[in-house]
Write a protein that holds these residues in place. Sequence first.
Motif, PDB file in Angstrom:
ATOM      1  N   ALA A 172       6.564   9.894   9.815  1.00 22.80           N
ATOM      2  CA  ALA A 172       7.899   9.921  10.430  1.00 22.80           C
ATOM      3  C   ALA A 172       9.019   9.629   9.430  1.00 22.80           C
ATOM      4  CB  ALA A 172       7.956   8.911  11.581  1.00 22.80           C
ATOM      5  N   VAL A 173       8.674   9.278   8.198  1.00 26.12           N
ATOM      6  CA  VAL A 173       9.693   8.958   7.190  1.00 26.12           C
ATOM      7  C   VAL A 173      10.535  10.206   6.917  1.00 26.12           C
ATOM      8  CG1 VAL A 173      10.064   8.290   4.776  1.00 26.12           C
ATOM      9  CG2 VAL A 173       8.319   7.128   6.147  1.00 26.12           C
ATOM     10  N   PRO A 174      11.852  10.098   7.028  1.00 27.59           N
ATOM     11  CA  PRO A 174      12.699  11.267   6.796  1.00 27.59           C
ATOM     12  C   PRO A 174      12.656  11.727   5.341  1.00 27.59           C
ATOM     13  CG  PRO A 174      14.042   9.302   7.197  1.00 27.59           C
ATOM     14  CD  PRO A 174      12.611   8.911   7.413  1.00 27.59           C
ATOM     15  N   GLY A 175      12.733  13.037   5.178  1.00 33.71           N
ATOM     16  CA  GLY A 175      12.725  13.620   3.837  1.00 33.71           C
ATOM     17  C   GLY A 175      11.343  13.911   3.291  1.00 33.71           C
ATOM     18  N   ASP A 210     -18.061   0.860  -8.608  1.00 31.79           N
ATOM     19  CA  ASP A 210     -17.128   0.610  -7.519  1.00 31.79           C
ATOM     20  C   ASP A 210     -15.724   0.984  -7.976  1.00 31.79           C
ATOM     21  OD1 ASP A 210     -18.967  -0.311  -5.676  1.00 31.79           O
ATOM     22  OD2 ASP A 210     -18.734  -2.411  -6.262  1.00 31.79           O
ATOM     23  N   PRO A 211     -15.036   1.850  -7.229  1.00 32.83           N
ATOM     24  CA  PRO A 211     -13.681   2.213  -7.623  1.00 32.83           C
ATOM     25  C   PRO A 211     -12.719   1.043  -7.390  1.00 32.83           C
ATOM     26  CG  PRO A 211     -14.232   3.235  -5.535  1.00 32.83           C
ATOM     27  CD  PRO A 211     -15.476   2.545  -6.023  1.00 32.83           C
ATOM     28  N   PRO A 212     -11.587   1.036  -8.069  1.00 32.57           N
ATOM     29  CA  PRO A 212     -10.642  -0.072  -7.923  1.00 32.57           C
ATOM     30  C   PRO A 212      -9.907  -0.073  -6.586  1.00 32.57           C
ATOM     31  CG  PRO A 212      -9.746   1.590  -9.380  1.00 32.57           C
ATOM     32  CD  PRO A 212     -11.162   1.997  -9.077  1.00 32.57           C
ATOM     33  N   PHE A 213      -9.936   1.052  -5.874  1.00 36.26           N
ATOM     34  CA  PHE A 213      -9.255   1.157  -4.586  1.00 36.26           C
ATOM     35  C   PHE A 213     -10.187   1.763  -3.553  1.00 36.26           C
ATOM     36  CE2 PHE A 213      -5.889   1.626  -7.832  1.00 36.26           C
ATOM     37  CZ  PHE A 213      -5.203   0.454  -7.552  1.00 36.26           C
ATOM     38  N   TYR A 214      -9.881   1.498  -2.294  1.00 41.41           N
ATOM     39  CA  TYR A 214     -10.640   2.069  -1.181  1.00 41.41           C
ATOM     40  C   TYR A 214     -10.082   3.439  -0.793  1.00 41.41           C
ATOM     41  CZ  TYR A 214     -12.471   2.618   3.554  1.00 41.41           C
ATOM     42  OH  TYR A 214     -13.078   3.109   4.679  1.00 41.41           O
ATOM     43  N   ALA A 215      -8.759   3.544  -0.749  1.00 45.03           N
ATOM     44  CA  ALA A 215      -8.099   4.786  -0.351  1.00 45.03           C
ATOM     45  C   ALA A 215      -6.735   4.869  -1.034  1.00 45.03           C
ATOM     46  CB  ALA A 215      -7.935   4.842   1.165  1.00 45.03           C
ATOM     47  N   VAL A 216      -6.230   6.095  -1.134  1.00 43.46           N
ATOM     48  CA  VAL A 216      -4.900   6.320  -1.700  1.00 43.46           C
ATOM     49  C   VAL A 216      -4.157   7.290  -0.790  1.00 43.46           C
ATOM     50  CG1 VAL A 216      -3.584   7.243  -3.654  1.00 43.46           C
ATOM     51  CG2 VAL A 216      -5.679   5.929  -4.066  1.00 43.46           C
ATOM     52  N   ALA A 217      -2.916   6.939  -0.481  1.00 49.42           N
ATOM     53  CA  ALA A 217      -2.031   7.815   0.284  1.00 49.42           C
ATOM     54  C   ALA A 217      -0.911   8.287  -0.629  1.00 49.42           C
ATOM     55  CB  ALA A 217      -1.445   7.068   1.471  1.00 49.42           C
ATOM     56  N   ASN A 218      -0.460   9.518  -0.425  1.00 54.84           N
ATOM     57  CA  ASN A 218       0.614  10.098  -1.225  1.00 54.84           C
ATOM     58  C   ASN A 218       1.696  10.639  -0.301  1.00 54.84           C
ATOM     59  OD1 ASN A 218      -0.615  10.068  -4.029  1.00 54.84           O
ATOM     60  ND2 ASN A 218      -2.210  11.085  -2.838  1.00 54.84           N
ATOM     61  N   LEU A 219       2.918  10.184  -0.528  1.00 54.27           N
ATOM     62  CA  LEU A 219       4.073  10.647   0.236  1.00 54.27           C
ATOM     63  C   LEU A 219       4.959  11.428  -0.722  1.00 54.27           C
ATOM     64  CD1 LEU A 219       3.198   7.627   1.275  1.00 54.27           C
ATOM     65  CD2 LEU A 219       5.151   7.954   2.763  1.00 54.27           C
ATOM     66  N   TYR A 220       5.223  12.686  -0.423  1.00 48.39           N
ATOM     67  CA  TYR A 220       5.955  13.566  -1.320  1.00 48.39           C
ATOM     68  C   TYR A 220       7.369  13.834  -0.811  1.00 48.39           C
ATOM     69  CZ  TYR A 220       1.466  14.514  -3.489  1.00 48.39           C
ATOM     70  OH  TYR A 220       0.273  14.388  -4.135  1.00 48.39           O
ATOM     71  N   PHE A 221       8.305  13.882  -1.758  1.00 50.37           N
ATOM     72  CA  PHE A 221       9.708  14.153  -1.475  1.00 50.37           C
ATOM     73  C   PHE A 221      10.191  15.228  -2.437  1.00 50.37           C
ATOM     74  CE2 PHE A 221       8.731   9.899  -0.151  1.00 50.37           C
ATOM     75  CZ  PHE A 221       9.392   9.753   1.057  1.00 50.37           C
ATOM     76  N   ALA A 222      11.111  16.069  -1.989  1.00 51.42           N
ATOM     77  CA  ALA A 222      11.574  17.196  -2.801  1.00 51.42           C
ATOM     78  C   ALA A 222      12.373  16.765  -4.018  1.00 51.42           C
ATOM     79  CB  ALA A 222      12.410  18.148  -1.952  1.00 51.42           C
ATOM     80  N   ALA A 277      17.053  12.138  -4.409  1.00 49.56           N
ATOM     81  CA  ALA A 277      17.933  11.754  -3.299  1.00 49.56           C
ATOM     82  C   ALA A 277      17.136  11.617  -2.001  1.00 49.56           C
ATOM     83  CB  ALA A 277      19.064  12.767  -3.134  1.00 49.56           C
ATOM     84  N   SER A 278      16.225  12.540  -1.756  1.00 50.16           N
ATOM     85  CA  SER A 278      15.375  12.466  -0.558  1.00 50.16           C
ATOM     86  C   SER A 278      14.455  11.252  -0.615  1.00 50.16           C
ATOM     87  CB  SER A 278      14.533  13.735  -0.423  1.00 50.16           C
ATOM     88  OG  SER A 278      15.341  14.860  -0.262  1.00 50.16           O
ATOM     89  N   LEU A 279      13.921  10.978  -1.798  1.00 46.89           N
ATOM     90  CA  LEU A 279      13.068   9.801  -1.978  1.00 46.89           C
ATOM     91  C   LEU A 279      13.846   8.532  -1.651  1.00 46.89           C
ATOM     92  CD1 LEU A 279      10.562   8.227  -3.126  1.00 46.89           C
ATOM     93  CD2 LEU A 279      11.730   8.353  -5.326  1.00 46.89           C
ATOM     94  N   GLN A 280      15.022   8.386  -2.233  1.00 51.44           N
ATOM     95  CA  GLN A 280      15.818   7.174  -2.016  1.00 51.44           C
ATOM     96  C   GLN A 280      16.217   7.018  -0.559  1.00 51.44           C
ATOM     97  OE1 GLN A 280      15.990   4.814  -4.206  1.00 51.44           O
ATOM     98  NE2 GLN A 280      15.000   6.060  -5.758  1.00 51.44           N
ATOM     99  N   SER A 289      15.065   4.120   4.722  1.00 47.24           N
ATOM    100  CA  SER A 289      15.101   4.424   6.155  1.00 47.24           C
ATOM    101  C   SER A 289      14.408   3.365   7.004  1.00 47.24           C
ATOM    102  CB  SER A 289      14.433   5.778   6.412  1.00 47.24           C
ATOM    103  OG  SER A 289      13.023   5.690   6.214  1.00 47.24           O
ATOM    104  N   PRO A 290      14.812   3.260   8.272  1.00 48.03           N
ATOM    105  CA  PRO A 290      14.123   2.366   9.203  1.00 48.03           C
ATOM    106  C   PRO A 290      12.650   2.751   9.378  1.00 48.03           C
ATOM    107  CG  PRO A 290      16.194   3.150  10.160  1.00 48.03           C
ATOM    108  CD  PRO A 290      15.973   3.897   8.874  1.00 48.03           C
ATOM    109  N   GLU A 291      12.361   4.039   9.291  1.00 49.69           N
ATOM    110  CA  GLU A 291      10.974   4.495   9.434  1.00 49.69           C
ATOM    111  C   GLU A 291      10.098   3.982   8.299  1.00 49.69           C
ATOM    112  OE1 GLU A 291      13.609   7.472  11.572  1.00 49.69           O
ATOM    113  OE2 GLU A 291      13.691   6.423   9.654  1.00 49.69           O
ATOM    114  N   MET A 292      10.633   3.976   7.076  1.00 51.72           N
ATOM    115  CA  MET A 292       9.866   3.447   5.945  1.00 51.72           C
ATOM    116  C   MET A 292       9.702   1.934   6.072  1.00 51.72           C
ATOM    117  SD  MET A 292       8.116   4.109   3.217  1.00 51.72           S
ATOM    118  CE  MET A 292       8.560   5.522   2.215  1.00 51.72           C
TER     119      MET A 292
END
Length: 102
Positions: A32-35, A51-63, A66-69, A74-77
């Motif tokens: 729901a994060v805008p942008g 054993d890997p150093p992490f269990y899972a990785v999520a990636n959130l992409y922005f164009a 300005a969209s990232l910032q 945002s309230p959603e973030m």
Amino acid sequence: MSFRVAVCYGKPEDPSAFDDYYTSTHVPLAKAVPGLTDFTWGKVGSLDGSDPPFYAVANLYFADEASLQAGLASPEMRAAGKDVRNFATGGATMFMQEEARQ
């Protein structure tokens, strides 16, 4: 160029509970994060069988930056960020990356 926020989750105390909560509750908050132009996540494995150093990785992409910032402010973030404490018993490490295609 695009911008990516990566969230690296440490091994949770209860992997099954993490998976259930993450997919049913947290992913909809993150998406729901805008942008946001794309969202991916997956469990991590190692190339050498250790054993890997992490269990899972999520990636959130922005164009663009300005969209990232705007997304980060945002309230959603903020809601998604606060939710991490509800399931990430192994902790979470976040970073931002400017990605270039060659």
